[in-house]
Design an enzyme around this catalytic site. Structure first.
Site, PDB file in Angstrom:
ATOM      1  N   SER A  22      56.502  39.253  31.399  1.00 45.47           N
ATOM      2  CA  SER A  22      55.042  39.289  31.528  1.00 45.47           C
ATOM      3  C   SER A  22      54.450  37.913  31.797  1.00 45.47           C
ATOM      4  CB  SER A  22      54.412  39.870  30.252  1.00 45.47           C
ATOM      5  OG  SER A  22      54.745  39.072  29.130  1.00 45.47           O
ATOM      6  N   ASN A 109      54.286  40.941  17.992  1.00 44.82           N
ATOM      7  CA  ASN A 109      53.279  42.004  18.040  1.00 44.82           C
ATOM      8  C   ASN A 109      51.910  41.523  17.580  1.00 44.82           C
ATOM      9  OD1 ASN A 109      55.411  43.549  18.850  1.00 44.82           O
ATOM     10  ND2 ASN A 109      55.428  44.915  17.074  1.00 44.82           N
ATOM     11  N   THR A 154      13.053  59.454  45.361  1.00 45.04           N
ATOM     12  CA  THR A 154      13.970  60.367  44.682  1.00 45.04           C
ATOM     13  C   THR A 154      14.676  61.146  45.793  1.00 45.04           C
ATOM     14  OG1 THR A 154      12.357  62.181  44.492  1.00 45.04           O
ATOM     15  CG2 THR A 154      12.458  60.601  42.669  1.00 45.04           C
ATOM     16  N   HIS A 155      15.955  61.446  45.599  1.00 46.62           N
ATOM     17  CA  HIS A 155      16.761  62.117  46.627  1.00 46.62           C
ATOM     18  C   HIS A 155      16.757  61.329  47.946  1.00 46.62           C
ATOM     19  CE1 HIS A 155      16.774  65.640  43.961  1.00 46.62           C
ATOM     20  NE2 HIS A 155      15.475  65.432  43.833  1.00 46.62           N
ATOM     21  N   SER A 276      29.859  40.026  63.426  1.00 48.91           N
ATOM     22  CA  SER A 276      30.851  40.916  64.024  1.00 48.91           C
ATOM     23  C   SER A 276      31.694  40.135  65.015  1.00 48.91           C
ATOM     24  CB  SER A 276      30.134  42.071  64.734  1.00 48.91           C
ATOM     25  OG  SER A 276      31.009  42.734  65.629  1.00 48.91           O
ATOM     26  N   LYS A 282      24.986  41.485  65.218  1.00 54.35           N
ATOM     27  CA  LYS A 282      25.201  41.999  63.864  1.00 54.35           C
ATOM     28  C   LYS A 282      25.038  40.925  62.798  1.00 54.35           C
ATOM     29  CE  LYS A 282      26.467  45.515  62.749  1.00 54.35           C
ATOM     30  NZ  LYS A 282      27.872  45.992  62.733  1.00 54.35           N
ATOM     31  N   ASN A 284      25.957  41.355  58.810  1.00 57.87           N
ATOM     32  CA  ASN A 284      26.487  42.362  57.897  1.00 57.87           C
ATOM     33  C   ASN A 284      26.381  41.938  56.433  1.00 57.87           C
ATOM     34  OD1 ASN A 284      27.277  43.883  60.136  1.00 57.87           O
ATOM     35  ND2 ASN A 284      29.250  42.837  60.250  1.00 57.87           N
ATOM     36  N   GLU A 289      28.735  44.989  50.135  1.00 61.02           N
ATOM     37  CA  GLU A 289      29.709  46.047  50.388  1.00 61.02           C
ATOM     38  C   GLU A 289      30.984  45.836  49.577  1.00 61.02           C
ATOM     39  OE1 GLU A 289      28.285  47.082  54.952  1.00 61.02           O
ATOM     40  OE2 GLU A 289      30.120  45.934  54.624  1.00 61.02           O
ATOM     41  N   TYR A 316      53.559  49.563  17.671  1.00 59.03           N
ATOM     42  CA  TYR A 316      53.622  48.968  19.002  1.00 59.03           C
ATOM     43  C   TYR A 316      54.617  49.699  19.892  1.00 59.03           C
ATOM     44  CZ  TYR A 316      54.146  45.622  22.790  1.00 59.03           C
ATOM     45  OH  TYR A 316      54.184  45.040  24.032  1.00 59.03           O
ATOM     46  N   GLN A 321      52.129  46.518  27.066  1.00 65.12           N
ATOM     47  CA  GLN A 321      52.143  45.323  27.913  1.00 65.12           C
ATOM     48  C   GLN A 321      51.250  45.520  29.141  1.00 65.12           C
ATOM     49  OE1 GLN A 321      55.817  42.918  28.404  1.00 65.12           O
ATOM     50  NE2 GLN A 321      55.648  43.413  30.579  1.00 65.12           N
ATOM     51  N   LYS A 324      47.147  44.076  29.664  1.00 66.42           N
ATOM     52  CA  LYS A 324      46.616  42.791  30.117  1.00 66.42           C
ATOM     53  C   LYS A 324      46.222  42.795  31.588  1.00 66.42           C
ATOM     54  CE  LYS A 324      49.679  40.843  26.752  1.00 66.42           C
ATOM     55  NZ  LYS A 324      50.150  42.232  26.538  1.00 66.42           N
TER      56      LYS A 324
END
Length: 472
Positions: A22, A109, A154-155, A276, A282, A284, A289, A316, A321, A324
């Site tokens: 690890s 541990n 809304t929507h 682009s 463009k 972007n 995103e 344990y 392991q 993490k």
């Protein structure tokens, strides 16, 4: 040498070593491992479990290892099983038998459980600082655009008039709750498992309260099995981070919409946009995103943690392991997203004229038109029907409520008078919503001040643990 050498008669297969290792991801906990080891050695010396002079040598040796790691004089061996093995091996190489006494009354541990808590505690503090920065930016920008009328949706359909400042403060409230969740996660992880041993504690006369105090914990854990075998503090932090990422993702989606030509409510600074390779026009919103996309990655990490833990018997198991990489990646991803997101929001150009034009073309003052009739004595359901008929008429004839002549209004209901035009003014619609939580400019400014005051009142989290030389 393996910490568990002695029982085995042959070397572990190299592929097994590689699979079991690890060090590639737990090496980031080197400082925390050393801090925990210094506290453990100091406690062992104070309790007479090991000679106090030897405890002092161990602490000094560990401090020197930390200095060498941070200066680059010592490099972590990538072939080591884990960071704990590497540091103990380096200490033993430097001090001989004294170094071997460090692991008295300790298991990997409880050592690992401690290191992860120490590391994630610092990450909570760092993420909280970044979230405070973002929320402050939102509050200040909201106050500046408290009167910038825009359509609320809304929507994804235009619904009622609000202001850009009110919209931004909605996210400020979300991030304020995210801060609370981080603080809660930190509070519950802030108990020291050291002294739990492998699962059943130890027969040595330890002072677990001393170790907890030296490391800045609120106290020791109260069950040795629980101390080494649960990772709910990892899951809770990952959940808090995932919820924050969901909020960032929703905000990112709106930023992406707002800076499109279809909306054009904002324009992102060139420093936080890309172009682009083939279309020269463009610009972007790649940062927004990416944040939106990385939210899925963090949610996946939370799911991995929950799934990994759900079937494990006490105590344990090696499955743990896997905790993490999932939680480390979650906090790393949120931190990286906030690093780019805060200045992107701070520098974006707001286009209130475009917002106002969009607000004028969606009948978003229809509710206020109905409320006007209610104020004249008409029941709301009747007022709703009259206003709906007016909107249908406007759509059919290409008109808006603002430019309908009074005769048309009165043809739908005689209660309409000249004052209807003031009642359905977008600014009047917004300014009149002074109820707590509403979008009236005075509310937005007051809310911005309230949240800024809360952020200022937030006490800084405890400082990093002092060096071992202060404990002896």
């Amino acid at each position: 040498m393996k910490l568990w050498a002695g029982r085995f008669q042959k070397e572990t297969d190299q592929k097994t070593n590689d699979f079991n290792s690890s060090i590639s991801f737990d090496s980031r906990m080197a400082r925390e491992d050393i801090e925990g080891s210094i506290a453990h050695a100091a406690m062992l010396g104070a309790c007479g479990v090991i000679d106090k002079d030897e405890a002092g040598k161990i602490c000094i040796g560990l401090e020197q290892i930390l200095r060498d790691l941070e200066s680059g004089a010592l490099q972590i061996d990538p072939s080591a099983e884990d960071i704990h093995t590497f540091i103990e091996g380096e200490l033993t190489q430097r001090l001989g038998d004294a170094g071997k006494r460090l692991h008295t009354a300790r298991s990997r541990n409880d050592q690992v459980a401690l290191d992860v808590r120490l590391y994630l505690r610092k990450q909570c503090d760092a993420l909280s600082g970044q979230l405070r920065d973002l929320t402050q930016v939102l509050c200040k920008k909201a106050a500046g655009y408290a009167e910038a009328v825009m359509p609320g949706y809304t929507h994804l359909q235009r619904a009622q008039p609000i202001t850009f400042g009110h919209h931004l403060m909605a996210y400020a409230e979300m991030f304020l709750r995210d801060l609370d969740r981080l603080r809660d996660a930190r509070k519950r992880m802030n108990f020291c498992p050291l002294g739990s041993g492998a699962l059943a504690g130890t027969t040595y006369p330890l002072d677990r309260g001393m170790t907890a105090s030296l490391l800045g914990f609120d106290g020791p854990t109260h069950n040795s099995l629980d101390g080494v075998s649960d990772r709910d503090f990892c899951m809770e932090l990952a959940a808090a981070v995932a919820i924050t990422m969901v909020h960032l993702s929703r905000f990112s989606e709106e930023i992406i919409l707002w800076c499109s030509w279809e909306f054009k409510f904002i324009e992102l600074d060139d420093a936080f946009s890309t172009g682009s390779s083939i279309m020269p026009q463009k610009k972007n919103p790649d940062i927004a995103e990416l944040v939106r996309g990385k939210a899925g990655r963090v949610i996946g990490g939370l799911t991995a943690l929950l799934t990994m833990m759900k079937g494990l018997p006490l105590a344990y198991n090696k499955d743990m392991q896997e905790d993490k990489e999932a939680v480390f990646d979650a906090v790393d991803t949120l931190s990286m997203c906030l690093t780019a997101f805060v200045p992107m929001v701070e520098t974006m150009k707001v286009l209130p004229e475009n917002m106002r034009r969009a607000a004028a073309r969606g009948f978003i003052n229809a509710t206020d038109c109905a409320d006007y009739l209610v104020g004249k004595g008409l029941p709301f359901r009747d007022a709703y029907k009259v206003t709906g008929s007016l909107v249908a008429y406007c759509i059919e004839h290409g008109r808006t409520l603002e430019d309908l002549p009074l005769e048309t209004y009165q043809a739908f209901h005689p209660l309409f008078g000249e004052d209807v035009y003031e009642a359905i003014s977008l600014e009047r619609c917004v300014n009149g919503r002074k109820v707590l939580g509403g979008p009236a400019p005075e509310n937005v400014r007051a809310e911005s001040e309230r949240v800024l005051a809360l952020l200022s009142a937030c006490e800084e989290q405890p400082e990093a643990v002092p060096g071992g030389e202060l404990w002896l």
